[in-house]
Scaffold this active site. Structure first.
Site, mmCIF file in Angstrom:
data_model
loop_
_atom_site.group_PDB
_atom_site.id
_atom_site.type_symbol
_atom_site.label_atom_id
_atom_site.label_comp_id
_atom_site.label_asym_id
_atom_site.label_seq_id
_atom_site.Cartn_x
_atom_site.Cartn_y
_atom_site.Cartn_z
ATOM 1 N N LYS A 12 0.848 -1.189 0.000
ATOM 2 C CA LYS A 12 0.000 0.000 0.000
ATOM 3 C C LYS A 12 0.880 1.234 0.000
ATOM 4 O O LYS A 12 2.046 1.224 0.432
ATOM 5 C CB LYS A 12 -0.945 0.013 1.202
ATOM 6 N N PRO A 100 10.047 -4.711 1.216
ATOM 7 C CA PRO A 100 11.041 -4.533 2.283
ATOM 8 C C PRO A 100 10.382 -4.307 3.635
ATOM 9 O O PRO A 100 9.298 -3.716 3.720
ATOM 10 C CB PRO A 100 11.807 -3.288 1.835
ATOM 11 N N GLY A 102 10.150 -2.427 7.217
ATOM 12 C CA GLY A 102 10.452 -1.058 7.616
ATOM 13 C C GLY A 102 10.399 -0.091 6.466
ATOM 14 O O GLY A 102 11.060 0.945 6.481
ATOM 15 N N GLY A 104 7.315 1.115 5.092
ATOM 16 C CA GLY A 104 6.078 1.886 5.024
ATOM 17 C C GLY A 104 5.099 1.381 4.000
ATOM 18 O O GLY A 104 4.104 2.051 3.701
ATOM 19 N N GLY A 107 3.969 -4.402 4.300
ATOM 20 C CA GLY A 107 4.198 -5.769 3.872
ATOM 21 C C GLY A 107 3.784 -6.820 4.884
ATOM 22 O O GLY A 107 3.084 -7.776 4.558
ATOM 23 N N SER A 110 0.021 -6.840 5.272
ATOM 24 C CA SER A 110 -0.603 -7.398 4.076
ATOM 25 C C SER A 110 -0.471 -8.911 4.053
ATOM 26 O O SER A 110 -1.412 -9.633 3.702
ATOM 27 C CB SER A 110 0.012 -6.784 2.825
ATOM 28 N N ASP A 142 -2.801 -1.714 10.382
ATOM 29 C CA ASP A 142 -2.950 -1.727 8.921
ATOM 30 C C ASP A 142 -3.664 -2.972 8.408
ATOM 31 O O ASP A 142 -4.128 -2.989 7.261
ATOM 32 C CB ASP A 142 -1.576 -1.640 8.245
#
Length: 299
Positions: A12, A100, A102, A104, A107, A110, A142
């Site tokens: 995202k 990756p 850290g 933002g 990941g 998700s 998230d």
């Protein structure tokens, strides 16, 4: 059905991110628009002959017991047992990481959301989208967005979501090569915590083009740039090609383009010291769409 392979866990972007206050418990109040993009981790699920939840591959920096995927699957397994009076079969999961840590990009969250959707299908657990969102929230703010599965205006700590039209854009994303720990950003004394709240209509008036990312700003960006100079360098370089900004609490930096050709032209110029890639905006989560069509298990 005993397996679900090649399940996408898309990244995202936060098209803007404002910190509007702070609750008594220390959690920050946010406003943001979350945009799914087609860059994704891939997860593979197989039912087991026992009741164990196991990750079958190593993920750098993430012990199995701390993995949000494993924790999410165990939460859903316990909820299944509570509802049905028995444990469902265990699951073996392989996580192929592309996003990756850290960065933002969401990941880990998700991945956990994809795990919940896949296990809900494999176990025929029958939880609705809203029930899965409530189950995932304690693991990460998230996770509900990825289960929500479409462009969303987010408020609260990020869990209060409303669908909004998103821009149809291509994005160039730079990974500056550092992992930004979210607590370091939110605990910084110079973090802006009093941005004036905006309305959905304020954002929606900008959705007719990729200039949407020109709306608002990322209140976390200045702190991240101060603490992590590679983030500042990436923002400065990409800003020469458009309205570049950081996503989430960092470290990745992105810029929107109206065409793939325009994105390709900028991507070709990115200095070799950085990992960079292009991605397309998504209207809906690809796994949720396929489960809706083929299984009817996620509402």
């Amino acid at each position: 059905m005993r397996s679900l392979h090649d399940c996408p866990a898309p990244a995202k972007l936060n098209l803007f991110l404002h910190v509007t206050g702070r609750r008594a418990d220390g959690y920050h109040l946010l406003q943001s628009v979350f945009q799914l993009i087609d860059r994704a981790d891939r997860l593979h699920f197989d039912l087991r002959d026992d009741d164990q939840i196991r990750r079958t591959n190593d993920v750098a920096g993430v012990p199995e017991e701390q993995d949000l995927v494993v924790r999410a699957l165990r939460l859903l397994q316990a909820e299944f047992a509570r509802r049905h009076g028995r444990l469902p079969p265990g699951i073996s999961v392989r996580v192929d990481k592309v996003l990756p840590m850290g960065g933002g990009l969401g990941g880990g969250s998700s991945d956990a959301a994809t795990a919940l959707m896949a296990a809900n299908a494999l176990w025929q657990a029958g939880l609705s989208r809203e029930e899965l969102m409530a189950l995932g929230l304690p693991l990460g703010a998230d996770i509900p967005f990825f289960l929500f599965g479409e462009t969303a205006f987010a408020e609260g700590v990020g869990e209060a979501l409303q669908a909004v039209p998103g821009p149809d854009c291509w994005y160039v994303v730079i990974e500056p090569g550092v992992a930004v720990p979210t607590p370091a950003i939110f605990s910084a004394p110079d973090l802006t915590r009093d941005s004036k709240p905006v309305k959905i209509a304020d954002f929606s008036s900008h959705t007719d083009s990729c200039s949407t990312v020109g709306f608002g700003k990322n209140d976390l960006q200045d702190v991240a740039m101060r603490l992590f100079p590679p983030v500042a360098e990436a923002v400065e370089w990409l800003s020469s090609h458009g309205d570049a900004r950081m996503t989430g609490s960092g470290a990745c930096v992105f810029c929107a383009f109206s065409s793939e050709d325009a994105a390709d032209q900028v991507l070709a110029q990115v200095p070799g010291k950085w990992t960079a890639w292009k991605a397309k905006s998504l209207k809906t989560h690809p796994l949720m769409k396929s489960l809706l069509q083929n299984q009817g298990v996620v509402e």
